[in-house]
Enzyme design. Structure first.
Site, PDB file in Angstrom:
ATOM      1  N   HIS A 115       2.543   3.388  -9.008  1.00 32.69           N
ATOM      2  CA  HIS A 115       2.364   2.107  -9.175  1.00 32.69           C
ATOM      3  C   HIS A 115       3.714   1.393  -9.830  1.00 32.69           C
ATOM      4  O   HIS A 115       3.886   0.315  -9.685  1.00 32.69           O
ATOM      5  CB  HIS A 115       1.006   1.904 -10.102  1.00 32.69           C
ATOM      6  CG  HIS A 115       0.011   1.929  -9.135  1.00 32.69           C
ATOM      7  ND1 HIS A 115      -0.249   1.506  -7.804  1.00 32.69           N
ATOM      8  CD2 HIS A 115      -1.154   2.560  -9.593  1.00 32.69           C
ATOM      9  CE1 HIS A 115      -1.379   1.884  -7.502  1.00 32.69           C
ATOM     10  NE2 HIS A 115      -2.169   2.580  -8.482  1.00 32.69           N
ATOM     11  N   LEU A 131      11.800 -20.056  -3.658  1.00 37.56           N
ATOM     12  CA  LEU A 131      10.688 -19.192  -3.080  1.00 37.56           C
ATOM     13  C   LEU A 131       9.240 -19.351  -4.035  1.00 37.56           C
ATOM     14  O   LEU A 131       9.482 -19.370  -5.266  1.00 37.56           O
ATOM     15  CB  LEU A 131      11.119 -17.714  -2.794  1.00 37.56           C
ATOM     16  CG  LEU A 131      10.105 -16.654  -2.710  1.00 37.56           C
ATOM     17  CD1 LEU A 131      10.689 -15.667  -1.598  1.00 37.56           C
ATOM     18  CD2 LEU A 131       9.281 -16.151  -3.473  1.00 37.56           C
ATOM     19  N   ASP A 148       0.772  -1.030   0.011  1.00 33.92           N
ATOM     20  CA  ASP A 148       0.215  -0.068   0.005  1.00 33.92           C
ATOM     21  C   ASP A 148       0.862   1.305   0.044  1.00 33.92           C
ATOM     22  O   ASP A 148       2.021   1.253   0.620  1.00 33.92           O
ATOM     23  CB  ASP A 148      -0.768  -0.037   1.277  1.00 33.92           C
ATOM     24  CG  ASP A 148      -2.346   0.958   1.210  1.00 33.92           C
ATOM     25  OD1 ASP A 148      -2.205   1.399  -0.123  1.00 33.92           O
ATOM     26  OD2 ASP A 148      -2.939   1.064   2.107  1.00 33.92           O
TER      27      ASP A 148
HETATM   28  C1  FPP Z   1      -2.137   0.263  -3.172  1.00 32.07           C
HETATM   29  O1  FPP Z   1      -1.468   1.517  -3.177  1.00 32.07           O
HETATM   30  C2  FPP Z   1      -1.543  -0.480  -4.134  1.00 32.07           C
HETATM   31  C3  FPP Z   1      -2.515  -1.199  -5.054  1.00 32.07           C
HETATM   32  C4  FPP Z   1      -3.658  -1.241  -5.186  1.00 32.07           C
HETATM   33  C5  FPP Z   1      -1.838  -1.999  -6.145  1.00 32.07           C
HETATM   34  C6  FPP Z   1      -0.388  -2.609  -5.835  1.00 32.07           C
HETATM   35  C7  FPP Z   1       0.604  -2.493  -6.861  1.00 32.07           C
HETATM   36  C8  FPP Z   1       1.735  -2.568  -7.371  1.00 32.07           C
HETATM   37  C9  FPP Z   1       2.679  -2.607  -6.227  1.00 32.07           C
HETATM   38  C10 FPP Z   1       2.193  -2.516  -8.639  1.00 32.07           C
HETATM   39  C11 FPP Z   1       1.563  -3.693  -9.564  1.00 32.07           C
HETATM   40  C12 FPP Z   1       2.607  -4.591  -9.653  1.00 32.07           C
HETATM   41  C13 FPP Z   1       2.232  -5.574 -10.582  1.00 32.07           C
HETATM   42  C14 FPP Z   1       3.245  -6.785 -10.438  1.00 32.07           C
HETATM   43  C15 FPP Z   1       1.019  -5.653 -11.259  1.00 32.07           C
HETATM   44  P1  FPP Z   1      -2.680   2.840  -3.354  1.00 32.07           P
HETATM   45  O2  FPP Z   1      -2.698   2.941  -4.749  1.00 32.07           O
HETATM   46  O3  FPP Z   1      -3.991   2.517  -2.700  1.00 32.07           O
HETATM   47  O4  FPP Z   1      -1.896   3.971  -2.761  1.00 32.07           O
HETATM   48  P2  FPP Z   1      -2.540   4.892  -1.954  1.00 32.07           P
HETATM   49  O5  FPP Z   1      -3.487   4.456  -0.807  1.00 32.07           O
HETATM   50  O6  FPP Z   1      -1.347   5.819  -1.311  1.00 32.07           O
HETATM   51  O7  FPP Z   1      -3.567   5.810  -2.735  1.00 32.07           O
END
Ligand code: FPP
Length: 253
Positions: A45, A139, A28
């Site tokens: 992202h 892993l 997150d």
């Molecule tokens: C949460 O951060 C993150 C997600 C919903 C997506 C997680 C995705 C990645 C780490 C990258 C994608 C990786 C692959 C391999 C597809 P948020 O966007 O909710 O952050 P915020 O809460 O600060 O807005």
């Protein structure tokens, strides 16, 4: 002290006999990381996806057997369409670009989640990766995409009902055997970055006895030293699984 020195120092404190088998990570804070730097959410992202490699490589090197990454939840479809599209594209790119390197490192790959509403090309690329790495012994990377813990249990119940099993024969083991990938063990350590303290429908069944670890660090800044901090915190906990401390003491002796 440099991050590398810190990593060495933390690594020296690891108790190799008490390593978690399965670490779940709720990645997150990509959006907030980007906002703080005046960048778009998509850059967050992208940076988040880039950071996965170092964490997986390092977890593999220190002998962690399973890492589950929460990359896209069943609820994330409600995000703006361009963000959903970007995350799909990022996954496809990740699958294609990282495949050979993960394979060389001995990683086993699985896409975990509902498949029916995912783009066919993503399923295809994931299957190529899974097949390529199926005989590896390192892993297990469980990439949870279009995943929801409740959805997984609903899907398991559907399979159980369809099997025609008599209700009095249903046990916890029956449910476990019908999860998306029954070979994935319970989560020992669940990490959430970015300061939020929720589990957000991640691995519900397998988290019954997980130790929870929350860090304010945003996912794109989560490095090997941060992973070590989480594992060291885990090693400092007493896992009782419903028993008392005294009972655990007598079991050990
Ligand atoms: C949460 O951060 C993150 C997600 C919903 C997506 C997680 C995705 C990645 C780490 C990258 C994608 C990786 C692959 C391999 C597809 P948020 O966007 O909710 O952050 P915020 O809460 O600060 O807005």
């Amino acid at each position: 002290m440099s991050r590398e020195q810190l990593k060495k120092e933390l690594e020296a404190r690891l108790d190799r006999s008490k390593m978690p088998t399965h670490i779940g990570i709720i990645m997150d804070g990509n959006g907030r990381w980007a906002k703080n730097l005046g960048k778009s959410r998509l850059k967050g992202h992208q940076q988040g996806a880039r950071g996965i490699k170092a964490i997986i490589r390092y977890a593999n090197a220190i002998g962690i057997k399973h890492v589950s990454l929460y990359a896209f939840s069943v609820e994330n479809w409600s995000r703006p369409a361009f963000e959903v599209y970007a995350l799909m594209k990022l996954l496809k790119t990740y699958l294609i670009q990282q495949r050979n390197e993960l394979h060389e490192e001995g990683v086993v790959f699985r896409l975990v989640g509902r498949r029916d509403n995912l783009p066919a090309e993503i399923i295809k690329e994931a299957e190529i990766s899974t097949k390529l790495m199926q005989n590896n012994t390192g892993l297990n990377l469980n990439l949870c995409f279009n995943y929801g813990g409740r959805a997984e249990i609903v899907d398991a119940v559907k399979k159980i009902v369809q099997s025609g099993i008599s209700p009095d024969k249903i046990t916890e083991e029956t449910i476990r055997q019908n999860l998306y990938w029954p070979e994935i063990p319970d989560v020992d350590l669940m990490i959430r970055t970015s300061g939020e303290m929720r589990t957000s429908n991640f691995h519900l069944w397998r988290c019954a006895y997980s130790e929870l670890y929350f860090t304010p660090v945003f996912w794109p800044d989560f490095d090997e030293a941060e992973l070590l901090n989480a594992i060291l915190a885990f090693q400092g906990r007493e896992r009782r699984f419903g028993l008392t401390s005294a009972q655990l003491g007598s079991q050990e002796s």
